[in-house]
Design an enzyme around this catalytic site. Structure first.
Site, PDB file in Angstrom:
ATOM      1  N   ASN A   9       0.818  -0.761  -0.198  1.00 13.45           N
ATOM      2  CA  ASN A   9      -0.065   0.281   0.103  1.00 13.45           C
ATOM      3  C   ASN A   9       0.597   1.691   0.339  1.00 13.45           C
ATOM      4  O   ASN A   9       1.746   1.296   0.738  1.00 13.45           O
ATOM      5  CB  ASN A   9      -1.113  -0.232   1.650  1.00 13.45           C
ATOM      6  N   LYS A  11      -0.045   3.908  -0.378  1.00 14.31           N
ATOM      7  CA  LYS A  11      -0.618   5.427   0.056  1.00 14.31           C
ATOM      8  C   LYS A  11       0.187   6.676  -0.838  1.00 14.31           C
ATOM      9  O   LYS A  11       0.566   6.544  -1.553  1.00 14.31           O
ATOM     10  CB  LYS A  11      -0.125   5.262   1.740  1.00 14.31           C
ATOM     11  N   HIS A  95      -9.508   1.709   4.623  1.00 15.70           N
ATOM     12  CA  HIS A  95      -8.590   1.916   5.398  1.00 15.70           C
ATOM     13  C   HIS A  95      -8.778   2.865   6.685  1.00 15.70           C
ATOM     14  O   HIS A  95      -9.181   3.461   6.968  1.00 15.70           O
ATOM     15  CB  HIS A  95      -7.085   2.626   4.412  1.00 15.70           C
ATOM     16  N   GLU A  97      -6.737   5.056   7.217  1.00 21.62           N
ATOM     17  CA  GLU A  97      -6.653   6.474   7.447  1.00 21.62           C
ATOM     18  C   GLU A  97      -7.977   7.319   6.446  1.00 21.62           C
ATOM     19  O   GLU A  97      -8.148   8.335   7.063  1.00 21.62           O
ATOM     20  CB  GLU A  97      -5.086   6.309   6.434  1.00 21.62           C
ATOM     21  N   GLU A 167      -5.780  -4.320  10.989  1.00 20.45           N
ATOM     22  CA  GLU A 167      -4.442  -3.431  11.017  1.00 20.45           C
ATOM     23  C   GLU A 167      -4.595  -2.765  12.161  1.00 20.45           C
ATOM     24  O   GLU A 167      -5.083  -2.269  12.187  1.00 20.45           O
ATOM     25  CB  GLU A 167      -4.596  -2.523   9.611  1.00 20.45           C
ATOM     26  N   GLY A 173       2.698   2.672  10.553  1.00 20.51           N
ATOM     27  CA  GLY A 173       3.303   3.037  10.093  1.00 20.51           C
ATOM     28  C   GLY A 173       4.559   4.089  11.809  1.00 20.51           C
ATOM     29  O   GLY A 173       4.505   4.806  11.698  1.00 20.51           O
ATOM     30  N   SER A 212       3.015  -1.996  10.572  1.00 21.55           N
ATOM     31  CA  SER A 212       4.797  -2.263  10.626  1.00 21.55           C
ATOM     32  C   SER A 212       5.656  -3.561  10.378  1.00 21.55           C
ATOM     33  O   SER A 212       6.250  -3.888  11.447  1.00 21.55           O
ATOM     34  CB  SER A 212       4.883  -1.610  12.455  1.00 21.55           C
TER      35      SER A 212
HETATM   36  P1  PGA Z   1       2.537   0.457   7.632  1.00 20.75           P
HETATM   37  O1  PGA Z   1       1.380  -0.008   7.147  1.00 20.75           O
HETATM   38  O2  PGA Z   1       2.935  -1.447   7.083  1.00 20.75           O
HETATM   39  O3  PGA Z   1       3.900   1.304   6.975  1.00 20.75           O
HETATM   40  O4  PGA Z   1       2.318   0.126   9.201  1.00 20.75           O
HETATM   41  C1  PGA Z   1       0.431  -0.550   7.094  1.00 20.75           C
HETATM   42  C2  PGA Z   1      -0.843  -0.026   5.918  1.00 20.75           C
HETATM   43  O5  PGA Z   1      -1.104   1.050   6.875  1.00 20.75           O
HETATM   44  O6  PGA Z   1      -1.414  -1.040   5.591  1.00 20.75           O
END
Ligand code: PGA
Length: 250
Positions: A9, A11, A95, A97, A167, A173, A212
């Site tokens: 992903n 982003k 997601h 976010e 998640e 992140g 992560s």
């Molecule tokens: P990350 O993000 O691997 O940077 O923690 C995962 C995601 O948001 O899909």
């Protein structure tokens, strides 16, 4: 047997040049990834570039969201028919976010999920609890609510044609990864909830872990019974790291 899956992903990251370089790096190492399926979900504006470059390769691509309307006055949004023009196979929906920063409700996510399937894409449905839910021991309740919103609207059979990504929001992140046991517990809860409604769907659906995930923790996570791969943010932006996770899934 569920085929392992790793999804990058990206982003809101990348440029024309950096994407060319990243895809070259990933494609160069993918020959060794014989069993796992690999996907990149890219910013809309690079779908043309990515679809041209990946056509005929084993690397599939997708988008990071889709609007639930077909066309019209929705400034800044992208429809399923538009994504169809770029031969996307997957679309991320819900997601965290999108849920937390852009106010997408469970109902919005369900509508987007249904539209994604109506256009023939495989939705990657993200679920996961906030840190405060986690600390209050509410993980299962939150994840079950997010899942039930989709089942209630689209039906249990629709879950058979999607990918679920668990998640935990506190792990995204942050470098703070869920332990394999913590993640497995939630994945098993999701699968058993589905099994009550349709055992075949529960056995068949792939449930990814995200938050992560890195090359050095991916193996221990994906080794767990109900973890079928990963949804990867930060580590999907470096070919070497992403390939390391693909190899762990493989
Ligand atoms: P990350 O993000 O691997 O940077 O923690 C995962 C995601 O948001 O899909």
């Amino acid at each position: 047997m569920r085929r392992p899956l790793t999804v990058g992903n990206w982003k809101m990251n990348g440029s024309h040049d950096s994407i060319n370089e990243l895809l070259d790096g990933i494609l160069a190492g993918l020959g060794a990834v014989t069993k796992a399926e690999v996907v990149v979900c890219v910013p809309y504006v690079y779908l043309q570039q990515v679809s041209e470059k990946l056509k005929g390769t084993v690397l599939a691509w997708g988008a990071q969201n889709v609007n639930d309307n077909d066309a019209g006055a929705y400034t800044g949004e992208i429809s399923g028919s538009m994504l169809k023009d770029f031969n996307c196979r997957y679309v991320i929906v819900g997601h965290s976010e999108r849920r937390t920063m852009y106010g997408e409700s469970d109902g919005d996510v369900a509508a987007r999920f249904k539209v994604a399937q109506a256009y023939g894409f495989v939705p990657i449905l993200c679920v996961g609890e906030l840190l405060e839910d986690h600390e209050r021991g509410m993980t299962n309740e939150v994840v079950a609510r997010q899942l039930d919103a989709i089942i209630g609207d689209a039906g249990i059979n629709a879950i058979g044609d999607c990918v679920i990504a668990y998640e935990p929001v506190w792990a995204i992140g942050t470098g703070r990864v869920a332990t394999p046991e913590q993640a497995q517990e939630v994945h098993a809860m999701i699968r058993s909830r589905l099994a009550h409604l349709n055992p075949d769907v529960a056995t068949q659906v792939r449930i990814l872990y995200g938050g992560s995930m890195k090359p050095d923790n991916a193996g221990d996570l994906i080794r767990m019974n109900d973890i079928d791969g990963g949804l990867i943010g930060g580590a999907s932006l470096k070919a070497e790291d992403f390939l390391g996770i693909c190899m762990a899934a493989n």
